[in-house]
Design an enzyme around this catalytic site. Structure first.
Site, short mmCIF file in Angstrom:
data_model
loop_
_atom_site.label_atom_id
_atom_site.label_comp_id
_atom_site.label_asym_id
_atom_site.label_seq_id
_atom_site.Cartn_x
_atom_site.Cartn_y
_atom_site.Cartn_z
N HIS A 85 0.80 -1.23 0.00
CA HIS A 85 0.00 0.00 0.00
C HIS A 85 0.83 1.27 0.00
O HIS A 85 0.29 2.36 -0.21
CB HIS A 85 -0.91 0.03 1.24
N CYS A 107 3.13 -1.04 -4.49
CA CYS A 107 2.60 -1.18 -5.85
C CYS A 107 3.14 -0.07 -6.75
O CYS A 107 3.26 1.08 -6.32
CB CYS A 107 1.07 -1.13 -5.79
N HIS A 135 -6.20 4.91 5.88
CA HIS A 135 -5.73 3.83 5.02
C HIS A 135 -4.22 4.00 4.84
O HIS A 135 -3.73 5.12 4.74
CB HIS A 135 -6.44 3.91 3.67
N GLU A 137 -2.26 3.66 2.34
CA GLU A 137 -1.89 4.41 1.14
C GLU A 137 -2.09 5.91 1.36
O GLU A 137 -1.24 6.72 0.98
CB GLU A 137 -2.70 3.95 -0.07
N THR A 174 -5.46 4.98 -5.09
CA THR A 174 -5.65 4.14 -6.28
C THR A 174 -6.88 3.24 -6.22
O THR A 174 -7.31 2.72 -7.24
CB THR A 174 -4.42 3.23 -6.50
N SER A 230 -10.52 -4.39 3.03
CA SER A 230 -10.15 -4.11 1.65
C SER A 230 -11.01 -3.00 1.06
O SER A 230 -12.20 -3.19 0.81
CB SER A 230 -10.30 -5.38 0.81
N ASN A 232 -10.93 -1.63 -1.96
CA ASN A 232 -11.43 -1.88 -3.30
C ASN A 232 -12.58 -2.90 -3.31
O ASN A 232 -13.49 -2.80 -4.12
CB ASN A 232 -10.29 -2.30 -4.24
#
Length: 296
Positions: A85, A107, A135, A137, A174, A230, A232
């Site tokens: 992340h 990533c 989060h 990220e 993302t 998660s 996403n």
């Protein structure tokens, strides 16, 4: 009952790369203590799999990665892996300063967003970042510069105090929803005189969200296989619900509920980018065996 397997679903390239890196590090260092800083990806089954090969995960939900590294004692027998992340730069710097052998599994799409933000700051832009609060990220991006303006939704966007003499860049996590990005995009485009947008929703996230958004109108139930952590995976459920399709996020087969399938004619199954294929296939097999096997 008709059953449709939504494609694409499951692992993205970033997850595959991070997983392959972790396996290789373990294979090449069979006798060393290996710690994953933060969940490699947000899926409990993947964390269990890491544990099965001797990689211990240190959860970063309650402490920053910098604080985690600060408390770890350096050792020649220890290897650190930072999750996919993204991480705060100061955590990576501290790991280096303390002499840890470490690897960064971030990533490539997350790294790309980070570089765009750095570049635009150097060019004099104010940065507005759209993401999920707390989060990893989001934390990684906000750590780049404490002047970055963080927003989570359209309500936050409406509270921003804009200096019309400055230029702004709006970018994002993302894995956020395409709906959220374009809603905020539309609003800020009219609110800010000098504004650029960089949509950094990764291809894998976009393709999976688009597949849910455009799925067959006859589908009256969607099952998304993914972890509650998660982002996403949660967004796939949100998109289905916005399209008035009954939808549930399940972590494993024990979460399936018989009542969901009553009087349903067409069920679809998808999964998040951090969900193992074997787990999704297991759920599909159970649904086919129990509620029908008319498969697309």
């Amino acid at each position: 009952m008709k059953i449709t397997k939504i494609t694409p679903r499951g692992f993205c390239k970033g997850v595959i790369d991070a997983w392959a890196m972790s396996k290789k590090i373990r294979q090449e260092n069979p006798n060393k203590d290996i710690y994953m800083i933060g969940w490699l990806v947000h899926n409990k089954e993947m964390i269990k799999d890491l544990e099965s090969i001797g990689i211990k995960t240190i959860d970063d939900s309650y402490k920053s990665r910098y604080e985690i590294i600060k408390k770890l004692k350096p050792s020649n027998n220890t290897i650190l892996i930072f999750s996919a992340h993204g991480s705060e730069q100061k955590a990576l710097d501290l790991a280096s300063q303390k002499g840890f052998e470490y690897y960064d599994a971030t990533c490539i799409y997350v790294d790309k967003t980070k570089e765009i933000i750095k570049q635009k700051i150097n060019e004099g832009y104010e940065i507005i970042f759209i993401g999920k609060n707390n989060h990893p990220e989001t934390k990684a991006m906000l750590s780049i510069d404490d002047r970055i303006i963080f927003i989570e939704n359209i309500e936050d966007a409406k509270k921003i105090k804009i200096n019309q003499s400055k230029k702004y860049l709006v970018t994002n996590q993302t894995t956020i929803s395409i709906y959220d990005f374009y809603e905020i995009h539309k609003y800020l485009k009219h609110k800010i005189n000098l504004v650029k947008f960089e949509n950094e929703i990764c291809n894998a996230t976009f393709d999976r969200q688009k597949a849910i958004d455009t799925m067959d109108k006859s589908i009256d139930l969607l099952i998304v296989v993914g972890d509650k952590k998660s982002n996403n995976s949660n967004k796939l459920v949100e998109i289905a619900l916005k399209n008035n399709v009954e939808s549930y996020l399940i972590e494993n087969e024990n979460c399936l509920n018989d009542s969901w399938f009553l009087n349903k004619k067409h069920v679809a199954i998808s999964s998040g980018t951090s969900t193992p294929t074997w787990l999704t296939n297991k759920i599909i097999k159970i649904i086919e065996d129990k509620w029908g096997n008319d498969e697309k």
